[in-house]
Scaffold this active site. Sequence first.
Site, short mmCIF file in Angstrom:
data_model
loop_
_atom_site.label_atom_id
_atom_site.label_comp_id
_atom_site.label_asym_id
_atom_site.label_seq_id
_atom_site.Cartn_x
_atom_site.Cartn_y
_atom_site.Cartn_z
N ASP A 182 -1.56 4.85 -6.24
CA ASP A 182 -0.13 4.69 -5.94
C ASP A 182 0.70 5.86 -6.46
OD1 ASP A 182 -1.28 1.81 -5.94
OD2 ASP A 182 0.60 1.75 -4.83
N GLY A 188 0.87 -1.17 0.00
CA GLY A 188 0.00 0.00 0.00
C GLY A 188 0.91 1.23 0.00
N ALA A 189 0.62 2.18 -0.90
CA ALA A 189 1.56 3.28 -1.14
C ALA A 189 2.00 4.03 0.13
CB ALA A 189 0.95 4.23 -2.17
N ASN A 248 -3.07 2.74 -9.99
CA ASN A 248 -3.53 1.95 -8.84
C ASN A 248 -3.48 0.48 -9.25
OD1 ASN A 248 -4.57 1.96 -6.08
ND2 ASN A 248 -6.47 1.18 -6.95
O1 MRU Z 1 0.62 -4.08 -4.62
P1 MRU Z 1 0.00 -3.34 -3.47
O2 MRU Z 1 -0.82 -4.21 -2.59
O3 MRU Z 1 1.00 -2.51 -2.72
O4 MRU Z 1 -1.00 -2.33 -4.17
C1 MRU Z 1 -1.69 -1.40 -3.37
C2 MRU Z 1 -2.68 -0.60 -4.09
O5 MRU Z 1 -2.80 -0.64 -5.29
C3 MRU Z 1 -3.49 0.36 -3.25
O6 MRU Z 1 -4.76 0.52 -3.77
C4 MRU Z 1 -2.79 1.72 -3.26
O7 MRU Z 1 -1.47 1.60 -2.81
C5 MRU Z 1 -3.48 2.72 -2.44
S1 MRU Z 1 -3.24 2.41 -0.73
C6 MRU Z 1 -3.86 3.59 0.26
#
Ligand code: MRU
Length: 354
Positions: A245, A50-51, A255
């Site tokens: 992201d 998650g970003a 995203n």
């Molecule tokens: O590969 P990930 O699980 O890190 O991907 C995360 C996402 O795509 C989330 O939707 C994004 O980071 C937003 S988190 C607040």
Amino acid sequence: MIAQTLKWVGGIDGFLELIDQRRLPGELVRLQCRDTERLYEAIKTLAVRGAPAIGVSAAYGLVLGMQKLTDTDDSERGLEVLAKSCEYLASSRPTAVNLFWALDRIRQSAERFVADKPNAKLQALREVILAEANAIYQEDVKMCRRIGENGQKFIKQGAGILTHCNAGALATAGQGTALSLMFEAHKKGRKFKVYVDETRPLLQGARLTAWELKQAGIDVVVICDNTAGWLMKQGHISAVITGADRIAANGDAANKIGTYSLSVLAREHGVPFYIAAPSSTFDPSIKSGDEIPIEQRAAEEVTTFGKTQIAPDSVKVYNPAFDVTDASNITAIITERGVIKNPNADSISKYLRS
Ligand code: MRU
């Protein structure tokens, strides 16, 4: 109850404790990262993901990197080691800009400190780095809550909300971005249903978002990713809300893979499509989504389900972890400072200057 995804334990010689998200929902296990290598591995393998959570963790990763130094090292040497740790952690995942944002922010504050106080002891520099990481953590907690407060009005009584991947507490230091809107609407006593895409291949929706929403007592229904269009066609979805992201200067937003398809479906069915993200997710240095680097992940994520092989041996696989939604498909971006309606280069630049 909102999950505490990550926590720094102790002072400059402390460590980072993370919920190991690879093991949810089956087990709630915490992982201790005591060096940058362990943290790099945790980010790469999505133990923390998650970003915003990646950004905050990386900030603490720099505190860990400084623990390699000894008392005989000076602050100039400290800056060298810091630069190396930044480079190393920056190579863990390419898409979420919060990672690079947090690393740059810590590095700049350390460089400013050494420029102001060239004779300062290494210990003082390490304290500055920890203080900046703590500030990033605290700001993320506040930004998440404000995003929720600013966006909860888009979740009406009786609404059907669709979300993708996990943009909840597990993806941040606070109560999440997209899910923060849901937590705030729920606090106000509104009743609504959240449809959660399972989010192939790593199932962040089914494993993580459904876990968080269920714990909060919110009505949640997990769907296969390919069910979304049919639900919209039947009129069950009043809004799509996801995180992001990286958001380019023109409002294009990266995203989790599958988000773009949802935005097209939403447009076709006249359903509003919202992105909820903190200011640290904007990347004004790139003009459009075409410039966002998209992470490609291992074929095994697609060819196996748990331990079971579900595709022929050595079949070719295309497994991008993210896609980019055109700004023209986004009804509004909700941030900690307000709502950017119909995002485009002008509205984003005005927002970033305000
Ligand atoms: O590969 P990930 O699980 O890190 O991907 C995360 C996402 O795509 C989330 O939707 C994004 O980071 C937003 S988190 C607040």
